[in-house]
Each structure stands twice: as structure tokens, then as C-alpha cells.
Design a protein around this motif. Structure first.
Motif, mmCIF file in Angstrom:
data_model
loop_
_atom_site.group_PDB
_atom_site.id
_atom_site.type_symbol
_atom_site.label_atom_id
_atom_site.label_comp_id
_atom_site.label_asym_id
_atom_site.label_seq_id
_atom_site.Cartn_x
_atom_site.Cartn_y
_atom_site.Cartn_z
ATOM 1 N N UNK A 154 0.830 -1.214 0.000
ATOM 2 C CA UNK A 154 0.000 0.000 0.000
ATOM 3 C C UNK A 154 0.864 1.263 0.000
ATOM 4 N N UNK A 155 1.864 1.275 0.871
ATOM 5 C CA UNK A 155 2.750 2.435 0.977
ATOM 6 C C UNK A 155 3.471 2.679 -0.346
ATOM 7 N N UNK A 156 3.994 1.613 -0.938
ATOM 8 C CA UNK A 156 4.682 1.731 -2.221
ATOM 9 C C UNK A 156 3.734 2.232 -3.298
ATOM 10 N N UNK A 157 2.512 1.713 -3.309
ATOM 11 C CA UNK A 157 1.541 2.117 -4.323
ATOM 12 C C UNK A 157 1.236 3.605 -4.239
ATOM 13 N N UNK A 158 1.066 4.108 -3.025
ATOM 14 C CA UNK A 158 0.792 5.542 -2.873
ATOM 15 C C UNK A 158 1.951 6.372 -3.413
ATOM 16 N N UNK A 159 3.181 5.931 -3.159
ATOM 17 C CA UNK A 159 4.352 6.652 -3.654
ATOM 18 C C UNK A 159 4.412 6.612 -5.181
ATOM 19 N N UNK A 160 4.083 5.443 -5.750
ATOM 20 C CA UNK A 160 4.103 5.309 -7.204
ATOM 21 C C UNK A 160 3.090 6.245 -7.862
ATOM 22 N N UNK A 161 1.881 6.270 -7.322
ATOM 23 C CA UNK A 161 0.833 7.116 -7.907
ATOM 24 C C UNK A 161 1.196 8.588 -7.761
ATOM 25 N N UNK A 162 1.724 8.960 -6.599
ATOM 26 C CA UNK A 162 2.132 10.355 -6.395
ATOM 27 C C UNK A 162 3.226 10.744 -7.386
ATOM 28 N N UNK A 163 4.191 9.850 -7.597
ATOM 29 C CA UNK A 163 5.272 10.129 -8.539
ATOM 30 C C UNK A 163 4.741 10.267 -9.971
ATOM 31 N N UNK A 164 3.763 9.429 -10.315
ATOM 32 C CA UNK A 164 3.170 9.505 -11.650
ATOM 33 C C UNK A 164 2.534 10.870 -11.891
ATOM 34 N N UNK A 165 1.742 11.321 -10.941
ATOM 35 C CA UNK A 165 1.047 12.596 -11.120
ATOM 36 C C UNK A 165 2.016 13.778 -11.068
ATOM 37 N N UNK A 166 3.162 13.579 -10.425
ATOM 38 C CA UNK A 166 4.144 14.655 -10.325
ATOM 39 C C UNK A 166 5.049 14.711 -11.551
ATOM 40 N N UNK A 167 5.414 13.526 -12.081
ATOM 41 C CA UNK A 167 6.493 13.464 -13.067
ATOM 42 C C UNK A 167 6.059 13.102 -14.479
ATOM 43 N N UNK A 168 4.805 12.704 -14.678
ATOM 44 C CA UNK A 168 4.404 12.229 -16.004
ATOM 45 C C UNK A 168 3.754 13.353 -16.808
ATOM 46 N N UNK A 169 4.451 13.841 -17.851
ATOM 47 C CA UNK A 169 3.884 14.938 -18.648
ATOM 48 C C UNK A 169 2.824 14.462 -19.641
ATOM 49 N N UNK A 170 2.829 13.174 -19.962
ATOM 50 C CA UNK A 170 1.917 12.631 -20.967
ATOM 51 C C UNK A 170 0.717 11.988 -20.274
ATOM 52 N N UNK A 171 -0.485 12.573 -20.404
ATOM 53 C CA UNK A 171 -1.647 12.033 -19.692
ATOM 54 C C UNK A 171 -2.014 10.619 -20.139
#
Length: 206
Positions: A154-171
Motif C-alpha cells: 500500500x505504501x509503495x503504491x501511494x508513492x508510485x501514484x504520487x510520482x506519476x502525477x508529479x512526473x508524467x507529462x503525458x496524460x
């Protein structure tokens, strides 16, 4: 537990163990996504499909055994629930692995290697626990460890999703990768569901 007039069919435990061992094989196969060239990923997805078919066969054999047995080692609905929850783990692993190929993901998403490690450990712990269903002893450490691993997932998943929304320029890429990390998180949840079923059986039969 009450005295039983008819010997229990021990093949139930063999089939549960076989189901869990297939999950060990599947989670081990996932790591090949990290190792092979993207052009070779279809072979990994194909192998996961083979394992999923084998798991389906084991599940069907369990259900047939329940339906044809006069007496079962524990309640029939619990056997159905355990077989189904183990099958859910495999289905989610296979389906999400297939998305890596279908979505033509280039670079493997950050954190996926760690997700795979957690799932592999969950599968190993589950496979080690299944033979202990025969005696219903020494199972508490299993569901405690699965719960710990699921919290870690769960903790890892939250970090992954946060990183995606922060770092992914392509929707579009964000949607693809999020579906993959969400799918493997669902698989971790499914392993926890297996542990909950086992805990319920142990409490009921003690």
C-alpha cells in the motif's frame, strides 16, 4: 472439532498447495519483464497465461472434489472461498502482466521491481502456509506476515501514484502506467484476502 466417522480427503490440501505454488511461479515470472527487451515481453505474458490456465484447472478440480465428496476437511463454502481467492490472485497477476504488453509500455514504471518483490514474497509465504491447513496449526504467523507485506505494498503504491502525477507529462502514458501499478496493488490485496479466508477457517475450526 468433533469426531469424524469418515477419513478426510487429503487431496484438498494437495490442490490448495498446487494453486499456491503456481502463484510462486507466476510472481517469479514477473521479474522477467524487468530483464527482457520490450520485444520479448509477449513471451512473458504467454507464460503467465499458461500458469493462469493451470491455476484454473486446479480450481476446477477443487470444486469438483467438493461436489463429489461426502465429507470435506472444513466447510464447503470455506473451500470454495479459498479456491476462489487463490484464483483471483492469479487472474490479477496475469491480467496486469498482459497490460504491460498490450499498452506497449516502454520503460518499466518506477517501483514496479519492488512491487514484484513484494508479490513474490506474498506468494512464497502463502505456498508455505497451505500445507499447514491440514493441521490448522502455526498459521497465525502467515496472516500476520501477509498483512505486513500488504501494508508495505500500500505504501509503495501511494508513492508510485504520487510520482506519476508529479512526473508524467503525458496524460495517456499516465493512464496506462497507473492501470498497471493499480493492477499489481489489487493482486497484493487479493493475497491478503486469501489470508483472511485462512484466518476465518482457523478460527471456525479451532
Amino acid at each position: 472439532m468433533g469426531f469424524r466417522l469418515t477419513p478426510q480427503d487429503t487431496s484438498f490440501f494437495t490442490l490448495f498447495t498446487a494453486q499456491a505454488q503456481l502463484l510462486v511461479d507466476a510472481t517469479s515470472e514477473l521479474t522477467r519483464f524487468l530483464e527482457v527487451d520490450p520485444s520479448k515481453r509477449q513471451a512473458v505474458a504467454d507464460r503467465l497465461k499458461e500458469l493462469e490456465h493451470a491455476a484454473d484447472d486446479a480450481t476446477h478440480e477443487l470444486i469438483n472434489r467438493v461436489n463429489s465428496s461426502f465429507i470435506t476437511p472444513f466447510d464447503r463454502e470455506d473451500i470454495h472461498a479459498l479456491a476462489a481467492s487463490l484464483d483471483d490472485c492469479m487472474d490479477l497477476i496475469e491480467e496486469t502482466g498482459d497490460l504491460i504488453v498490450l499498452y506497449r509500455v516502454g520503460d518499466i514504471p518506477e517501483g514496479l521491481a519492488e512491487q514484484f518483490e513484494i508479490l513474490a514474497r506474498m506468494a512464497e509465504v502463502t505456498a508455505e502456509a497451505m500445507p499447514r491447513l491440514r493441521s490448522l496449526k502455526d498459521l497465525k504467523s502467515y496472516w500476520i506476515e501477509i498483512n505486513r507485506l500488504e501494508n508495505q505494498a500500500d505504501t509503495l503504491h501511494r508513492k508510485q501514484v504520487a510520482a506519476l502525477f508529479t512526473n508524467s507529462p503525458d496524460p495517456v502514458e499516465l493512464i496506462k502506467v497507473k492501470a498497471i501499478v493499480d493492477g499489481f496493488e489489487d493482486a497484493a490485496d487479493a493475497f491478503e484476502k486469501v489470508a483472511h479466508v485462512v484466518e476465518g477457517i482457523a478460527v471456525k475450526e479451532s
